[in-house]
Design a protein around this motif. Structure first.
Motif, PDB file in Angstrom:
ATOM      1  N   CYS A  38       0.822  -1.210   0.000  1.00 12.59           N
ATOM      2  CA  CYS A  38       0.000   0.000   0.000  1.00 12.59           C
ATOM      3  C   CYS A  38       0.860   1.265   0.000  1.00 12.59           C
ATOM      4  CB  CYS A  38      -0.919   0.002   1.231  1.00 12.59           C
ATOM      5  SG  CYS A  38      -2.193  -1.275   1.164  1.00 12.59           S
ATOM      6  N   GLY A  39       0.254   2.356  -0.462  1.00 15.47           N
ATOM      7  CA  GLY A  39       0.972   3.630  -0.564  1.00 15.47           C
ATOM      8  C   GLY A  39       0.822   4.443   0.707  1.00 15.47           C
ATOM      9  N   LEU A  40       1.462   4.011   1.781  1.00 12.65           N
ATOM     10  CA  LEU A  40       1.258   4.620   3.093  1.00 12.65           C
ATOM     11  C   LEU A  40       2.516   5.256   3.677  1.00 12.65           C
ATOM     12  CD1 LEU A  40      -0.957   1.781   4.651  1.00 12.65           C
ATOM     13  CD2 LEU A  40      -1.708   3.887   3.538  1.00 12.65           C
ATOM     14  N   ASP A  41       3.601   5.275   2.921  1.00 14.72           N
ATOM     15  CA  ASP A  41       4.836   5.887   3.423  1.00 14.72           C
ATOM     16  C   ASP A  41       4.906   7.357   3.017  1.00 14.72           C
ATOM     17  OD1 ASP A  41       7.299   6.131   4.674  1.00 14.72           O
ATOM     18  OD2 ASP A  41       8.421   5.453   2.920  1.00 14.72           O
ATOM     19  N   THR A  42       3.774   8.041   3.033  1.00  9.53           N
ATOM     20  CA  THR A  42       3.727   9.417   2.534  1.00  9.53           C
ATOM     21  C   THR A  42       4.319  10.429   3.513  1.00  9.53           C
ATOM     22  OG1 THR A  42       1.435   9.503   3.304  1.00  9.53           O
ATOM     23  CG2 THR A  42       1.796   9.045   0.970  1.00  9.53           C
ATOM     24  N   LEU A  43       4.486  10.057   4.780  1.00  8.20           N
ATOM     25  CA  LEU A  43       5.154  10.980   5.708  1.00  8.20           C
ATOM     26  C   LEU A  43       6.588  11.247   5.295  1.00  8.20           C
ATOM     27  CD1 LEU A  43       3.810   9.637   9.119  1.00  8.20           C
ATOM     28  CD2 LEU A  43       3.188  11.783   7.999  1.00  8.20           C
ATOM     29  N   SER A  44       7.165  10.359   4.488  1.00 10.81           N
ATOM     30  CA  SER A  44       8.529  10.577   4.001  1.00 10.81           C
ATOM     31  C   SER A  44       8.620  11.797   3.094  1.00 10.81           C
ATOM     32  CB  SER A  44       9.021   9.342   3.248  1.00 10.81           C
ATOM     33  OG  SER A  44       8.240   9.109   2.082  1.00 10.81           O
ATOM     34  N   LEU A  45       7.461  12.267   2.591  1.00  7.59           N
ATOM     35  CA  LEU A  45       7.446  13.429   1.711  1.00  7.59           C
ATOM     36  C   LEU A  45       7.394  14.741   2.487  1.00  7.59           C
ATOM     37  CD1 LEU A  45       4.846  12.133  -0.908  1.00  7.59           C
ATOM     38  CD2 LEU A  45       7.340  12.086  -1.091  1.00  7.59           C
ATOM     39  N   LEU A  46       7.091  14.681   3.790  1.00  7.78           N
ATOM     40  CA  LEU A  46       6.918  15.877   4.596  1.00  7.78           C
ATOM     41  C   LEU A  46       8.167  16.143   5.437  1.00  7.78           C
ATOM     42  CD1 LEU A  46       3.286  15.312   5.972  1.00  7.78           C
ATOM     43  CD2 LEU A  46       3.989  16.485   3.880  1.00  7.78           C
ATOM     44  N   THR A  47       8.390  17.414   5.759  1.00  5.78           N
ATOM     45  CA  THR A  47       9.531  17.779   6.605  1.00  5.78           C
ATOM     46  C   THR A  47       9.215  17.674   8.092  1.00  5.78           C
ATOM     47  OG1 THR A  47       8.909  20.113   6.528  1.00  5.78           O
ATOM     48  CG2 THR A  47      10.457  19.342   4.850  1.00  5.78           C
ATOM     49  N   GLY A  48       7.965  17.416   8.436  1.00  2.00           N
ATOM     50  CA  GLY A  48       7.584  17.306   9.838  1.00  2.00           C
ATOM     51  C   GLY A  48       6.254  16.614   9.983  1.00  2.00           C
ATOM     52  N   ASP A  49       5.764  16.542  11.223  1.00  2.00           N
ATOM     53  CA  ASP A  49       4.501  15.880  11.511  1.00  2.00           C
ATOM     54  C   ASP A  49       3.927  16.482  12.782  1.00  2.00           C
ATOM     55  OD1 ASP A  49       2.393  14.094  11.233  1.00  2.00           O
ATOM     56  OD2 ASP A  49       3.477  12.394  12.090  1.00  2.00           O
ATOM     57  N   VAL A  50       2.681  16.142  13.095  1.00  2.00           N
ATOM     58  CA  VAL A  50       2.017  16.720  14.268  1.00  2.00           C
ATOM     59  C   VAL A  50       2.006  15.777  15.456  1.00  2.00           C
ATOM     60  CG1 VAL A  50       0.590  18.273  12.896  1.00  2.00           C
ATOM     61  CG2 VAL A  50      -0.261  15.970  13.452  1.00  2.00           C
ATOM     62  N   ILE A  51       2.532  14.558  15.311  1.00  2.00           N
ATOM     63  CA  ILE A  51       2.657  13.669  16.469  1.00  2.00           C
ATOM     64  C   ILE A  51       4.128  13.524  16.811  1.00  2.00           C
ATOM     65  CG2 ILE A  51       0.543  12.445  15.830  1.00  2.00           C
ATOM     66  CD1 ILE A  51       2.279  10.023  15.153  1.00  2.00           C
ATOM     67  N   ALA A  52       4.401  13.269  18.083  1.00  2.00           N
ATOM     68  CA  ALA A  52       5.784  13.280  18.559  1.00  2.00           C
ATOM     69  C   ALA A  52       6.583  12.075  18.073  1.00  2.00           C
ATOM     70  CB  ALA A  52       5.799  13.341  20.086  1.00  2.00           C
ATOM     71  N   ASP A  53       5.945  10.901  18.027  1.00  2.00           N
ATOM     72  CA  ASP A  53       6.653   9.693  17.620  1.00  2.00           C
ATOM     73  C   ASP A  53       6.687   9.616  16.102  1.00  2.00           C
ATOM     74  OD1 ASP A  53       7.766   7.240  17.184  1.00  2.00           O
ATOM     75  OD2 ASP A  53       6.368   6.117  18.451  1.00  2.00           O
ATOM     76  N   THR A  54       7.789   9.997  15.515  1.00  2.00           N
ATOM     77  CA  THR A  54       7.894  10.062  14.053  1.00  2.00           C
ATOM     78  C   THR A  54       8.056   8.695  13.406  1.00  2.00           C
ATOM     79  OG1 THR A  54      10.298  10.388  14.222  1.00  2.00           O
ATOM     80  CG2 THR A  54       8.906  12.368  14.144  1.00  2.00           C
ATOM     81  N   THR A  55       8.163   7.630  14.210  1.00  2.00           N
ATOM     82  CA  THR A  55       8.362   6.289  13.643  1.00  2.00           C
ATOM     83  C   THR A  55       7.073   5.483  13.550  1.00  2.00           C
ATOM     84  OG1 THR A  55       8.823   5.273  15.807  1.00  2.00           O
ATOM     85  CG2 THR A  55      10.682   6.264  14.624  1.00  2.00           C
ATOM     86  N   THR A  56       5.986   5.964  14.171  1.00  2.00           N
ATOM     87  CA  THR A  56       4.762   5.159  14.260  1.00  2.00           C
ATOM     88  C   THR A  56       4.254   4.733  12.892  1.00  2.00           C
ATOM     89  OG1 THR A  56       4.117   6.294  16.290  1.00  2.00           O
ATOM     90  CG2 THR A  56       2.384   5.108  15.109  1.00  2.00           C
TER      91      THR A  56
END
Length: 331
Positions: free
Chosen positions: A260-278
């Motif tokens: 599935c195409g779910l690794d889209t956080l790799s396209l962003l420079t940040g996130d809104v949750i603290a655990d960036t590995t979840t």
């Protein structure tokens, strides 16, 4: 559920992309807090209010209802190769733990030579056992699609599938008859009144399912059943709130035969949750979480748009689409 926009606990975010994607340099949206967690309303800015209704319905479902029961505890995912040069594409493919790579192609009218070079580089980095899929985002006509798919299939040493090479079902079906590569339908699924038409028309071998533009997880499960095709679940380049919804959908599907195409956080420079590995893949899989993710207040503040006009634009959009959604429910 009838909504009152002033009562929504809304947080506008803007997170820069690592590299430009089509016309996007940042991903923006609104996070909504509700009794069952958080939802994300992140319809692309070019969509009109009516098309945004399904995106808001998905966000409301996220923050007001629990996830469906999962039937698997981890989801295979593809890595994403941005529109970069061959050397960088090769490096990303060589370093990923995913065994499937996805590339956007047809980013401009004369991109074929560049696309071939990137696909060849990804095959070199991924190795002979990995799968390569490409997405043309409806930008080819039938003859161009047939010609380019054949060349890119050779460059890849075999493509897993080509996503939405043309706009209409008729054109997808025409391409499918003339190539030996699987065709996947994306826009033809999420913008169709009847997803079954894709299968009946013989237009695709796979269905791309995105819960946000389809109106949520439960509607997506109905669409997947109606389409009668193997499904690939993808997120819409949002925060972890958006990705979590797509992971929950992929976990609930009766069958899941493709990454599935779910690794889209790799396209962003940040996130809104603290655990960036979840919601990042480990050994090519994302583990299905037992609870919904919660934004961190400090990160909500960090990624709030600096321009007050952008905050007002998104909140105004949210109010308008909320009014449209309520009118629809009142009919």
């Amino acid at each position: 559920m009838t909504l009152s926009a002033p009562d929504l606990n809304a947080h506008v975010y803007s997170i820069p992309l690592r590299s430009q994607l089509r016309d996007l340099t940042a991903r923006e949206g609104v996070l909504l807090e509700g009794p069952a967690g958080w939802g994300e309303f992140c319809a692309f800015v070019e969509y009109d209010d009516l098309e945004c209704i399904a995106w808001l319905e998905a966000a409301v479902e996220q923050c007001t209802t629990p996830w469906p029961a999962p039937v698997r505890d981890r989801i295979p995912v593809n890595c994403i190769i941005p529109t970069v040069g061959p050397d960088e594409a090769r490096r990303i493919a060589a370093e990923t733990t995913c065994r499937t790579a996805k590339l956007k192609v047809a980013t401009h009218p004369d991109s074929l030579a560049e696309d071939i070079a990137r696909v060849e580089a990804v095959r070199d980095g991924l190795g002979p056992g990995g799968a390569i899929r490409i997405d043309a985002n409806c930008l080819w006509d039938v003859d161009t699609a047939v010609r380019n798919i054949k060349q890119l299939d050779v460059a890849a040493g075999g493509l897993e599938y080509v996503e939405q090479p043309c706009v209409t079902l008729e054109k997808l079906a025409a391409v499918r008859r003339r190539v030996d590569v699987r065709i996947a339908a994306d826009e033809s699924i999420r913008r169709a009144e009847d997803p079954l038409k894709v299968a009946v028309a013989g237009a695709a071998d796979l269905a791309i399912i995105k819960p946000a533009p389809l109106g949520g997880i439960r509607r997506s499960l109905e669409v997947a059943e109606a389409a009668k095709l193997p499904c690939v679940v993808t997120s819409t380049i949002g925060t972890s709130i958006d990705v979590a919804t797509s992971v929950a959908l992929a976990a609930a599907l009766p069958e899941l035969d493709f990454a599935c195409g779910l690794d889209t956080l790799s396209l962003l420079t940040g996130d809104v949750i603290a655990d960036t590995t979840t919601f990042r893949p480990v050994d090519g899989f994302i583990t299905v979480p037992s609870t919904k993710p919660q934004p961190t207040p400090e990160l909500l503040q960090e990624f709030a748009p600096a321009d007050q006009a952008r905050i007002e634009w998104w909140l105004s959009r949210l109010h308008r689409v909320t009014a449209e959604l309520n009118r629809r429910h009142d009919r």
